[in-house]
Design a protein around this motif. Sequence first.
Motif, PDB file in Angstrom:
ATOM      1  N   SER A 216       0.826  -1.208   0.000  1.00  0.00           N
ATOM      2  CA  SER A 216       0.000   0.000   0.000  1.00  0.00           C
ATOM      3  C   SER A 216       0.858   1.255   0.000  1.00  0.00           C
ATOM      4  O   SER A 216       0.420   2.316  -0.428  1.00  0.00           O
ATOM      5  CB  SER A 216      -0.921   0.016   1.229  1.00  0.00           C
ATOM      6  N   ASN A 217       2.077   1.120   0.513  1.00  0.00           N
ATOM      7  CA  ASN A 217       2.986   2.265   0.579  1.00  0.00           C
ATOM      8  C   ASN A 217       3.973   2.271  -0.584  1.00  0.00           C
ATOM      9  O   ASN A 217       5.022   2.910  -0.511  1.00  0.00           O
ATOM     10  CB  ASN A 217       3.747   2.244   1.909  1.00  0.00           C
ATOM     11  N   ASP A 218       3.647   1.522  -1.640  1.00  0.00           N
ATOM     12  CA  ASP A 218       4.454   1.488  -2.860  1.00  0.00           C
ATOM     13  C   ASP A 218       5.868   0.968  -2.602  1.00  0.00           C
ATOM     14  O   ASP A 218       6.844   1.460  -3.164  1.00  0.00           O
ATOM     15  CB  ASP A 218       4.514   2.866  -3.510  1.00  0.00           C
ATOM     16  N   ILE A 219       5.969  -0.030  -1.752  1.00  0.00           N
ATOM     17  CA  ILE A 219       7.254  -0.684  -1.489  1.00  0.00           C
ATOM     18  C   ILE A 219       7.281  -2.013  -2.232  1.00  0.00           C
ATOM     19  O   ILE A 219       6.301  -2.775  -2.215  1.00  0.00           O
ATOM     20  CB  ILE A 219       7.456  -0.937   0.020  1.00  0.00           C
ATOM     21  N   ARG A 294      -1.579   9.870   2.833  1.00  0.00           N
ATOM     22  CA  ARG A 294      -3.001   9.795   2.496  1.00  0.00           C
ATOM     23  C   ARG A 294      -3.811  10.954   3.067  1.00  0.00           C
ATOM     24  O   ARG A 294      -4.902  11.243   2.570  1.00  0.00           O
ATOM     25  CB  ARG A 294      -3.580   8.469   3.006  1.00  0.00           C
ATOM     26  N   ALA A 295      -3.322  11.579   4.132  1.00  0.00           N
ATOM     27  CA  ALA A 295      -4.081  12.685   4.725  1.00  0.00           C
ATOM     28  C   ALA A 295      -4.141  13.851   3.753  1.00  0.00           C
ATOM     29  O   ALA A 295      -3.115  14.310   3.254  1.00  0.00           O
ATOM     30  CB  ALA A 295      -3.437  13.114   6.042  1.00  0.00           C
ATOM     31  N   LYS A 296      -5.325  14.341   3.460  1.00  0.00           N
ATOM     32  CA  LYS A 296      -5.510  15.416   2.492  1.00  0.00           C
ATOM     33  C   LYS A 296      -5.906  16.733   3.163  1.00  0.00           C
ATOM     34  O   LYS A 296      -5.475  17.805   2.746  1.00  0.00           O
ATOM     35  CB  LYS A 296      -6.587  15.028   1.467  1.00  0.00           C
ATOM     36  N   SER A 297      -6.738  16.675   4.170  1.00  0.00           N
ATOM     37  CA  SER A 297      -7.202  17.897   4.823  1.00  0.00           C
ATOM     38  C   SER A 297      -6.134  18.449   5.756  1.00  0.00           C
ATOM     39  O   SER A 297      -5.212  17.745   6.163  1.00  0.00           O
ATOM     40  CB  SER A 297      -8.482  17.618   5.620  1.00  0.00           C
ATOM     41  N   ARG A 298      -6.279  19.721   6.104  1.00  0.00           N
ATOM     42  CA  ARG A 298      -5.336  20.337   7.045  1.00  0.00           C
ATOM     43  C   ARG A 298      -5.399  19.612   8.377  1.00  0.00           C
ATOM     44  O   ARG A 298      -4.370  19.373   9.021  1.00  0.00           O
ATOM     45  CB  ARG A 298      -5.678  21.816   7.234  1.00  0.00           C
ATOM     46  N   GLU A 299      -6.596  19.254   8.797  1.00  0.00           N
ATOM     47  CA  GLU A 299      -6.766  18.543  10.060  1.00  0.00           C
ATOM     48  C   GLU A 299      -6.038  17.204  10.038  1.00  0.00           C
ATOM     49  O   GLU A 299      -5.305  16.854  10.971  1.00  0.00           O
ATOM     50  CB  GLU A 299      -8.255  18.314  10.328  1.00  0.00           C
ATOM     51  N   GLY A 300      -6.229  16.456   8.937  1.00  0.00           N
ATOM     52  CA  GLY A 300      -5.582  15.154   8.842  1.00  0.00           C
ATOM     53  C   GLY A 300      -4.079  15.257   8.861  1.00  0.00           C
ATOM     54  O   GLY A 300      -3.385  14.495   9.547  1.00  0.00           O
ATOM     55  N   LYS A 301      -3.540  16.208   8.110  1.00  0.00           N
ATOM     56  CA  LYS A 301      -2.084  16.395   8.071  1.00  0.00           C
ATOM     57  C   LYS A 301      -1.546  16.786   9.438  1.00  0.00           C
ATOM     58  O   LYS A 301      -0.470  16.339   9.852  1.00  0.00           O
ATOM     59  CB  LYS A 301      -1.726  17.458   7.035  1.00  0.00           C
ATOM     60  N   TYR A 403     -13.358   8.688  -2.694  1.00  0.00           N
ATOM     61  CA  TYR A 403     -12.261   7.876  -3.247  1.00  0.00           C
ATOM     62  C   TYR A 403     -12.191   6.516  -2.552  1.00  0.00           C
ATOM     63  O   TYR A 403     -12.229   6.421  -1.322  1.00  0.00           O
ATOM     64  CB  TYR A 403     -10.935   8.612  -3.067  1.00  0.00           C
ATOM     65  N   THR A 404     -12.095   5.473  -3.357  1.00  0.00           N
ATOM     66  CA  THR A 404     -11.936   4.121  -2.824  1.00  0.00           C
ATOM     67  C   THR A 404     -10.852   3.396  -3.622  1.00  0.00           C
ATOM     68  O   THR A 404     -10.640   3.672  -4.803  1.00  0.00           O
ATOM     69  CB  THR A 404     -13.246   3.308  -2.919  1.00  0.00           C
ATOM     70  N   LYS A 405     -10.186   2.472  -2.951  1.00  0.00           N
ATOM     71  CA  LYS A 405      -9.175   1.650  -3.616  1.00  0.00           C
ATOM     72  C   LYS A 405      -8.939   0.410  -2.765  1.00  0.00           C
ATOM     73  O   LYS A 405      -9.049   0.453  -1.537  1.00  0.00           O
ATOM     74  CB  LYS A 405      -7.865   2.440  -3.787  1.00  0.00           C
ATOM     75  N   ASP A 406      -8.610  -0.678  -3.431  1.00  0.00           N
ATOM     76  CA  ASP A 406      -8.381  -1.940  -2.735  1.00  0.00           C
ATOM     77  C   ASP A 406      -6.989  -1.936  -2.115  1.00  0.00           C
ATOM     78  O   ASP A 406      -6.064  -2.586  -2.599  1.00  0.00           O
ATOM     79  CB  ASP A 406      -8.531  -3.125  -3.697  1.00  0.00           C
ATOM     80  N   GLN A 407      -6.837  -1.155  -1.056  1.00  0.00           N
ATOM     81  CA  GLN A 407      -5.570  -1.109  -0.330  1.00  0.00           C
ATOM     82  C   GLN A 407      -5.838  -0.633   1.091  1.00  0.00           C
ATOM     83  O   GLN A 407      -6.888  -0.043   1.377  1.00  0.00           O
ATOM     84  CB  GLN A 407      -4.558  -0.172  -1.008  1.00  0.00           C
ATOM     85  N   LEU A 408      -4.893  -0.875   1.983  1.00  0.00           N
ATOM     86  CA  LEU A 408      -5.061  -0.477   3.373  1.00  0.00           C
ATOM     87  C   LEU A 408      -4.972   1.039   3.487  1.00  0.00           C
ATOM     88  O   LEU A 408      -4.116   1.676   2.882  1.00  0.00           O
ATOM     89  CB  LEU A 408      -3.994  -1.126   4.253  1.00  0.00           C
ATOM     90  N   PHE A 409      -5.871   1.609   4.287  1.00  0.00           N
ATOM     91  CA  PHE A 409      -5.905   3.048   4.549  1.00  0.00           C
ATOM     92  C   PHE A 409      -5.957   3.871   3.260  1.00  0.00           C
ATOM     93  O   PHE A 409      -5.198   4.818   3.076  1.00  0.00           O
ATOM     94  CB  PHE A 409      -4.691   3.480   5.394  1.00  0.00           C
ATOM     95  N   ALA A 410      -6.844   3.494   2.356  1.00  0.00           N
ATOM     96  CA  ALA A 410      -6.992   4.257   1.109  1.00  0.00           C
ATOM     97  C   ALA A 410      -7.518   5.656   1.403  1.00  0.00           C
ATOM     98  O   ALA A 410      -7.158   6.625   0.736  1.00  0.00           O
ATOM     99  CB  ALA A 410      -7.917   3.533   0.144  1.00  0.00           C
ATOM    100  N   THR A 411      -8.399   5.772   2.407  1.00  0.00           N
ATOM    101  CA  THR A 411      -8.930   7.086   2.796  1.00  0.00           C
ATOM    102  C   THR A 411      -8.760   7.267   4.292  1.00  0.00           C
ATOM    103  O   THR A 411      -8.931   6.330   5.071  1.00  0.00           O
ATOM    104  CB  THR A 411     -10.421   7.213   2.433  1.00  0.00           C
ATOM    105  N   LEU A 412      -8.433   8.485   4.694  1.00  0.00           N
ATOM    106  CA  LEU A 412      -8.231   8.799   6.111  1.00  0.00           C
ATOM    107  C   LEU A 412      -9.201   9.853   6.612  1.00  0.00           C
ATOM    108  O   LEU A 412      -9.699   9.780   7.724  1.00  0.00           O
ATOM    109  CB  LEU A 412      -6.797   9.299   6.353  1.00  0.00           C
ATOM    110  N   ASP A 413      -9.411  10.887   5.807  1.00  0.00           N
ATOM    111  CA  ASP A 413     -10.227  12.004   6.265  1.00  0.00           C
ATOM    112  C   ASP A 413     -11.685  11.581   6.382  1.00  0.00           C
ATOM    113  O   ASP A 413     -12.235  10.959   5.470  1.00  0.00           O
ATOM    114  CB  ASP A 413     -10.097  13.180   5.299  1.00  0.00           C
ATOM    115  N   PRO A 414     -12.337  11.916   7.505  1.00  0.00           N
ATOM    116  CA  PRO A 414     -13.732  11.514   7.704  1.00  0.00           C
ATOM    117  C   PRO A 414     -14.664  12.216   6.719  1.00  0.00           C
ATOM    118  O   PRO A 414     -14.411  13.343   6.292  1.00  0.00           O
ATOM    119  CB  PRO A 414     -14.024  11.947   9.144  1.00  0.00           C
TER     120      PRO A 414
END
Length: 555
Positions: A216-219, A294-301, A403-414
């Motif tokens: 999920s982290n592109d490793i 993955r965090a997009k919002s100011r709050e998430g970051k 946004y959805t994707k078949d990976q762990l923690f694809a979305t974080l912001d509520p």
Amino acid sequence: MKELSGNLSGLASSQIKKIQKLYDNKISSEFLISQPVLERLVALSHEIRRQIGLLVNREGRIENVMIGDAHQIMIPETPDYKATPGRLKGLRCVHTHLDDSPLTRDDLTDLALLRLDMIASVTVRQDGRPGFIYTATIKSDPSSQPPYEIFPPITQANLDMDCKNYIYTLEAGITKTGSLYEARADQEKAILVSVSSQKKDYAQAALNELYELAVSNDIFVIDTILQQKSKPDPKFLMGKGKLSDVSILAMQKSATMIVFDQELTPAQIRSITDYIDLKVIDRTQLILDIFSQRAKSREGKLQVELAQMKYLLPRLATKNTAMSRLTGGIGGRGPGETKLEINRRRARESIEKMTKDLKLVQKHREQQRAKRNRMGLPVFSIVGYTNAGKSTLLNSLTQSEIYTKDQLFATLDPSSRKLRFPQEIEAIITDTVGFIRDLPKELVVAFRATLEELESADVLVHVIDISNPACMEQIESVEKILGQLHLEDIPIIPVLNKMDLLDHETVDIMSKKLGGIPVCAKDRKTLNPLFDKMAEYAVLKLRGAEEPDENLEYE
């Protein structure tokens, strides 16, 4: 004159000066060691009754002279010589043994951990003359066992080994082997390691999840290693011998990093990175790094950076060589190299400022919840293990495009959306960050403002991936976190997602066992039973409720 390293106590100044003069010699690149230097080395070792060692570079220059005791020698750090992925260190070690013993396990461990070009031990005869010389190198083939090659002993008459060309040929073979793993040039190549006292099935499931986190982290995952150990080694977690095997494997397969499934203590990070010239991180650091991307919002970051700072604060005391690999995260992401330069005081100041900022976020969220409470609309909060299908379910229920994707923690912001039932009843449905086994405590604390959204929920919709063999353990992990947040008293609707991946009989068994509603979140037609159940709760909530505020804005 360069300084000596190691055990100088008890030596006369004249002896120290004679040993220091070894630096004045240069060895032909074809020779393991020149005969005059060999004889001098052995004579001095015989005189002081201690092992003496030399670190020699590929041009034949002596970079370090080491003094040990009668039984062993400690190889110092060599910051000017780094073993990059797929390559050796560029130094060979030649040292004495005061008896006629061959290379020891410690010698071979140092060869592996430090990725030396070669290691050699010279036996010291009773008359102070050189005896047999034992040599070993690492093999280029990662499937070979043992991973190093020990050569037949030689004498001082056989020192012309075409040493430099041999090492370059060996290194070329290692590089060729590593190139078989076709990661992108900018992609990290990792070996995943788990040292567990749990049963094998559980430990393997945890390692599989670490694999998913890494991907999920592109490793690019080159290999995985599972060691079952009743008690972890306090210094290296897995024991120095096993660590040397991992180091050899990493070199043979051109790995750029090692990821441990267990959280490493600051002392363990320091010990491991003292021996391995690779980036070393643990599961917590990996998860934090995923969140930072993955965090997009100011709050998430803000929440992620606070979690990272709290994680790194106790590790700021470790040496810079360890922190340079730790702090950068994957591919140098995360808090950044500049964090290495801040001291504990400035780190605490940053944490204090971010905590204050998050309190403002928390206050804003409380105001939003108060508005929703005045509306009297029922609130459904979707919870579940990461990648169970929470966001997909929210999209299907509300016809949204989160946004959805078949990976762990694809979305974080509520996310919050309005949900309208056939009876012209409205509700609010929210999606929060996914849970995971042993969610890092730093994240739980940092995301408390987000997780507090669950406190205002009238009903929790627990999405369970019943196609996952570890679903029971995932349910346990989610329930454990809900317990930590004191949310046990809120009604829960178990939603058994991904029913399309199982046969009907298995789905029926799981439904009866878990008392849940089977659905396929991607197929809106399967959601009618869930829709009806949620409508029942909504009707109960709305009895006597106020009229909704049409001016309220939803995220």
